[in-house]
Structure formats: C-alpha cells, structure tokens
Design an enzyme around this catalytic site. Structure first.
Site, PDB file in Angstrom:
ATOM      1  N   ASP A  62       0.864  -1.178   0.000  1.00 43.63           N
ATOM      2  CA  ASP A  62       0.000   0.000   0.000  1.00 43.63           C
ATOM      3  C   ASP A  62       0.903   1.232   0.000  1.00 43.63           C
ATOM      4  OD1 ASP A  62      -2.155   1.719   0.131  1.00 43.63           O
ATOM      5  OD2 ASP A  62      -2.534   1.394   2.264  1.00 43.63           O
ATOM      6  N   ASN A 104      -3.648   3.720  12.504  1.00 42.08           N
ATOM      7  CA  ASN A 104      -4.787   2.805  12.469  1.00 42.08           C
ATOM      8  C   ASN A 104      -4.374   1.334  12.331  1.00 42.08           C
ATOM      9  OD1 ASN A 104      -7.816   2.396  12.132  1.00 42.08           O
ATOM     10  ND2 ASN A 104      -7.030   1.466  10.250  1.00 42.08           N
ATOM     11  N   HIS A 105      -3.308   1.113  11.543  1.00 44.62           N
ATOM     12  CA  HIS A 105      -2.945  -0.267  11.220  1.00 44.62           C
ATOM     13  C   HIS A 105      -1.448  -0.369  10.975  1.00 44.62           C
ATOM     14  CE1 HIS A 105      -4.285   1.988   7.609  1.00 44.62           C
ATOM     15  NE2 HIS A 105      -3.092   1.634   7.182  1.00 44.62           N
ATOM     16  N   ASP A 202      -2.919   9.627   9.353  1.00 47.36           N
ATOM     17  CA  ASP A 202      -3.621   8.860   8.326  1.00 47.36           C
ATOM     18  C   ASP A 202      -4.841   8.152   8.914  1.00 47.36           C
ATOM     19  OD1 ASP A 202      -3.535   7.477   5.636  1.00 47.36           O
ATOM     20  OD2 ASP A 202      -3.325   5.717   6.911  1.00 47.36           O
ATOM     21  N   TYR A 206     -11.098   5.635  12.329  1.00 45.44           N
ATOM     22  CA  TYR A 206     -11.424   4.200  12.488  1.00 45.44           C
ATOM     23  C   TYR A 206     -10.705   3.514  13.642  1.00 45.44           C
ATOM     24  CZ  TYR A 206     -11.955   5.660   7.594  1.00 45.44           C
ATOM     25  OH  TYR A 206     -12.247   6.354   6.457  1.00 45.44           O
ATOM     26  N   GLU A 244      -6.507  13.263   8.539  1.00 41.59           N
ATOM     27  CA  GLU A 244      -7.105  12.728   7.317  1.00 41.59           C
ATOM     28  C   GLU A 244      -8.359  11.962   7.709  1.00 41.59           C
ATOM     29  OE1 GLU A 244      -6.999   9.690   3.624  1.00 41.59           O
ATOM     30  OE2 GLU A 244      -6.342   9.105   5.596  1.00 41.59           O
ATOM     31  N   ASP A 310      -4.269   9.375  -3.872  1.00 42.22           N
ATOM     32  CA  ASP A 310      -5.391   8.429  -3.937  1.00 42.22           C
ATOM     33  C   ASP A 310      -6.292   8.769  -5.114  1.00 42.22           C
ATOM     34  OD1 ASP A 310      -4.667   6.896  -1.699  1.00 42.22           O
ATOM     35  OD2 ASP A 310      -5.566   8.369  -0.346  1.00 42.22           O
TER      36      ASP A 310
HETATM   37  C1  GLC Z   1      -5.170   6.633   3.602  1.00 40.93           C
HETATM   38  C2  GLC Z   1      -4.162   6.846   2.498  1.00 40.93           C
HETATM   39  C3  GLC Z   1      -4.281   5.742   1.469  1.00 40.93           C
HETATM   40  C4  GLC Z   1      -4.072   4.421   2.148  1.00 40.93           C
HETATM   41  C5  GLC Z   1      -5.058   4.256   3.316  1.00 40.93           C
HETATM   42  C6  GLC Z   1      -4.756   3.044   4.147  1.00 40.93           C
HETATM   43  O1  GLC Z   1      -6.465   6.785   3.153  1.00 40.93           O
HETATM   44  O2  GLC Z   1      -4.345   8.119   1.911  1.00 40.93           O
HETATM   45  O3  GLC Z   1      -3.351   5.919   0.441  1.00 40.93           O
HETATM   46  O4  GLC Z   1      -4.242   3.376   1.229  1.00 40.93           O
HETATM   47  O5  GLC Z   1      -4.994   5.366   4.184  1.00 40.93           O
HETATM   48  O6  GLC Z   1      -3.571   3.235   4.876  1.00 40.93           O
END
Ligand code: GLC
Length: 535
Positions: A62, A104-105, A202, A206, A244, A310
């Site tokens: 990613d 988040n991850h 980012d 969530y 974001e 994106d």
């Molecule tokens: C955000 C980023 C995107 C990414 C996603 C998951 O939305 O802009 O590019 O794939 O997070 O990390």
C-alpha cells in the site's frame, strides 16, 4: 485582540512521494538524496511545508501505508541519516517538513503482528483486534470495495479472525489496549525529536470499534486523539497535527475539538465539488458545501486539495452526483476505482489551460491551507492501465532525458508516462522552466500571488451575490487587506452587476481583462479575477 495566525493556518503544502521524485543512486526508486537535489524546485513554487508520504520500511503493498517498522527509513529511499540530511536541507531553505503518521494499522509484516499471530500469550496479541467469528461490527462499511469482501480476515496461524478497515494485509491496531497508545506516543516523540514539524495523521476515524455503530468517529477515538494533541502541545508547541478523515463537514468538526484536537483537518467534501461546479458551469455545489461547513475554532484551519496520491474520492457526494461525476470525468471503466476516479488533475481538465487556471485560482483563494500534489505543478498525466492507484504515482518528469530525468536505471519502480500527450518528452520541468505560459509558471504565479495577500492566506470569507449561478464571487478580508474574488464557471461570456471600483487592481490580470461600463462587468469564459483595493 485576535490571536496571531499560526504558520499552518497560512501555509501552502506540497505532497511529496519520495519513491517517485528523484533517484540519486540509480536504483529505479526515488530516494532522499535525490529529493535533496530537487528541494530548490519545491522552494521555487512558493510553498511553505512538505508532506512526506510514508517513508518507513514496508513491503509497499500500500505504498508505505503498510508500515513494517515505525522507526526506520525504507532502504530503497535511503537511511535515517539521509532523512536527517533532507530535513536539514529543507529547513535551511525555510521549508518545513511533516510526515505521515499511520496509527490505524500496521503491515502484516510488522513484527508485532507476526508475534501476535504465532503466540497467543504474547503481549502483542492484544495489539490487534481478534475475534472467533467474522460476525462482529456488521454495520461497518468496507472502504476498499474493489479488493476486500470483508473487514475480517481469518488467520490460519492465529486460528482467529483479525479486523482491518483497509487491505487484508493491514491489520488494525487495538486502541482499547493502552500499550498501543504508549507505542504511538513513543513513535511521535522519535520523529518530533528528530526535528520534523508535525504529522498528517492517516485514516484516523477508524481507531475504535463498538458494536451497533458504524465504527467511525467514535467518542473513544476523539478521547485518544486529544491525548495525542496534549502531548504535542506540551512537548512540541509549534508543530501541526493534520487529520485525514474522509467525512462530512459536520462529522469533521469534532476532530477540531474545542481547539484541543487537530489544528487542521482535510476538507474532503469540497474537492469533488470544485470539479463538479466547473463541469456544470454552476457554482451551487461549492456554495452549498461551504454553507454546510461549520465555523471552526480559533487557531485551526481546513486543508484543501485538488488531487492527491489516492483516487478522486466520490464518497462525500450523493449517489446521483457520483454517477454524474463518473459520466463526466471517468467515461472509461479503467478510470474508475472504488468509489472514485483514478486520474490526475490536468487530464481531468482535458489539458485545457483555461479550466486549469480557474480551478486553481478558486482552490487558492477559497478558505483553507492548500496542498499541491507532486507533478501537478507541471500538469503531469496519468496511466489508467496500471493497477490500483499506481497510475497517479508515476515518476516525476524533470526533463526529456531517459526516464524523464527521474532515474538512470534500466527499470523504474513504475513506468514513466510515455504517451503522445503527457509523455515525459513533452511534459517536464525543464521544458516549462522559462516559459511564462507554462503550467509551472502559472502555479508559481498563483501561489506567490496568494501568499503575498494576508486576506487570501487566511482572511475572513464572505459570499457575494452575483445574480448568476455561473458566476461565483466572494470576499476575503484580513485587517486592511481585502480581495474580491470573481469567477465565471461557464464556457461563455457572462455579464453581471458588481461594484468594482476604479481603484481596484486585478492581481490575476495577465491576459484576461474585464471590460466595465458603469457597474456592468463582462466576464470572459472561465474568467478568474482577484480584485484588490489599492492600498
Ligand atoms: C489513507 C491513504 C491511502 C491508504 C489508506 C490506508 O487513506 O491516503 O493511500 O491506502 O490510508 O492506509
């Protein structure tokens, strides 16, 4: 007394993908040494701050948002010393630097996850969100609709399902575990202590899951984010935290808190509406979304953008508008991705300079701190035949030399754009340098003009009635600085009544002129004007 504006309320940002920018060691991947050589280009645009997309060790499934180590630099991009050299070189030029903070991850390659899945007794097990079934949190939408069928994936080794809002190789961290908070604080301090100027956080809506909710924007998420802000305020008071959160304006407001959460939030809903209004020749979508946008606490700011790494997301429009936008801007099925459009700005505008100019003049005079996406300053093209969002992440085009001057390698991480219209042979920095009519020259002109006017940087904003849905007008005011912005969104001449005093100077008057007879103003097709009252 009004508070003095903070740097990020008035800044223009530049989004930099290190992998795509400049390759100094001939590996086919951009790197920090290469980016250092190109800092003068970034500076020449008149921007104030660089946002560096994830530069951490990662399997790059990613493009770095799958972090495998929060404390390092991806070996393709260089070393920590190279990063520090980049940071210093940027600071020497008066450019600030922020990086992505992906809370988040992680990547499934991250040692925390590897340990967690192998050993149920490991303290890392509880760093992630596990379940014996895939039934929980059914009210949660799937974001990557094209690739993922569920937010749960079964892990053979762990013999349980793990939760992920994005790809199944990106397990979500468990924010119900205080140890995860401590990890995040440590990561934040590590990069802040190195001297960066803040973060783009980012995917922050969530972080928590609760049954019976859509698992977005939960109070627990806000409580944690306020802790992050408190840390930043206490230890790094001049830094910025940018959210974001791809949400509606009313759901975005809580991310500012009472001025005690994020200082800046991306305004997602305005973005597609700028394109929509331009195509329809009707300002209504822009006016409506600003009317729906609540006022924000003192010391905070919106962040606006026209394109980024994106797809052009259509999540924040109605289904009807989404279909309309797809028909208008993505006639080929390959142009569509998830709920959006995988195209760059200039091709979306059919390479029409007039449309480019008005769109960018609106973008740079509406409220908010704008971000320019690398490559858009020269009107770079896209490659819809590449998978996922790769088609808008191709190598920067510097010159007509091999690989567009990006790299000397035989093979670059993605092919350079090489088509008849947008190929590097025609569209590149060197070719536009010194051409006063180029997109590059116009980008510099618009940014510098904007930044020279306090009213445009962060002034008050007020709509002006024009009597025409095609003509958009608003006033920006900051102390004695006052600008009337006027745009004709239609591809035809428009006449309106407006009070443009003879002493007012059009800051954008390079070629376009307004003819005046009494108070009647004649606007050329796609005219854009920023009128300033003479001091
Ligand atoms: C955000 C980023 C995107 C990414 C996603 C998951 O939305 O802009 O590019 O794939 O997070 O990390």
């Amino acid at each position: 007394m009004k508070e003095k504006k903070k740097w990020f309320q008035e800044a223009v940002f530049y989004e930099l993908y290190i992998r795509a920018f400049a390759d100094a060691n001939g590996s086919g991947h951009g790197d920090f040494r290469g980016a250092i050589e190109k800092l003068d280009h970034i500076k020449s645009l008149g921007v104030d701050c660089i946002w560096v997309m994830p530069m951490y060790p990662s399997p790059l499934k990613d493009d770095g948002y799958d972090v495998a180590d929060y404390y390092g630099i991806h070996p393709d991009y260089g070393s920590l010393d190279d990063f520090k050299a980049f940071l210093n070189a940027a600071h020497e030029r008066g450019l600030r630097v922020i990086t992505d903070l992906v809370m988040n991850h992680t990547s499934s390659d991250h040692p925390w996850f590897q340990e967690a899945r192998q050993n149920p007794d490991s303290p890392y097990r509880d760093y992630f969100v596990w379940s014996d079934t895939n039934e929980k949190y059914q009210d949660t939408r799937i974001i990557f609709l094209d690739t993922e069928a569920s937010n749960w994936t079964y892990d053979e080794m762990a013999k349980q399902y793990f939760w992920h809002r994005f790809y199944s190789h990106q397990p979500d961290l468990n924010f119900d575990n205080p140890a995860v908070h401590e990890e995040m604080f440590r990561i934040i301090r590590f990069w802040m202590d190195m001297g960066i100027d803040g973060f783009r956080a980012d995917a922050i809506p969530y972080l928590y899951q609760r049954e019976g909710t859509n698992c977005e924007n939960l109070p627990e998420t806000h409580a944690f984010l306020k802790k992050v802000r408190r840390l930043m305020d206490e230890e790094y008071p001049d830094a910025v935290l940018i959210a974001e959160a791809n949400q509606w304006p009313e759901d975005l407001l809580p991310y500012f808190g009472d001025g005690d959460e994020f200082q800046v939030c991306f305004h997602f809903p305005i973005m597609p509406r700028l394109y929509q209004a331009l195509k329809a020749g009707d300002k209504t979508p822009i006016v409506d979304i600003w009317k729906r946008t609540p006022s924000i606490p003192e010391g905070t700011q919106w962040m606006t953008f026209l394109r980024n790494h994106d797809e052009l997301t259509l999540e924040m429009v109605t289904e009807e508008v989404r279909q309309w936008m797809w028909d208008a801007y993505a006639p080929e099925p390959r142009m569509r991705l998830n709920l959006g459009i995988r195209r760059r700005q200039y091709p979306l505008l059919e390479g029409d300079k007039r449309r480019w100019f008005i769109l960018n003049a609106m973008f740079l005079s509406l409220p908010g701190a704008p971000i320019i996406y690398y490559g858009d300053e020269i009107g770079m093209g896209d490659n819809i035949w590449l998978p996922d969002r790769n088609g808008v992440r191709t190598p920067m085009q510097w010159s007509a030399e091999k690989n567009g001057g990006f790299s000397t390698a035989e093979k670059t991480y993605l092919p350079v754009i090489d088509d008849d219209t947008y190929g590097y042979q025609r569209v590149n920095v060197a070719a536009q340098e010194g051409d006063p009519d180029s997109i590059l020259a116009s980008t510099r002109f618009l940014i510098r003009t904007r930044q020279s006017q306090p009213a445009l940087r962060s002034g008050e904003f007020e709509w002006e009635e024009t009597g025409s849905t095609a003509v958009m007008a608003f006033r920006r005011v900051e102390g004695a600085s006052e600008i009337l912005c006027l745009f004709n969104l239609a591809d035809s001449t428009k006449e309106i009544e407006a009070d443009i005093r003879p002493d007012m100077v059009d800051l954008l008057a390079r070629k376009q002129t307004v003819r005046r007879g009494g108070s009647t103003v004649i606007l050329e097709p796609f005219a854009a004007h920023w009128f300033r009252a003479a001091a």
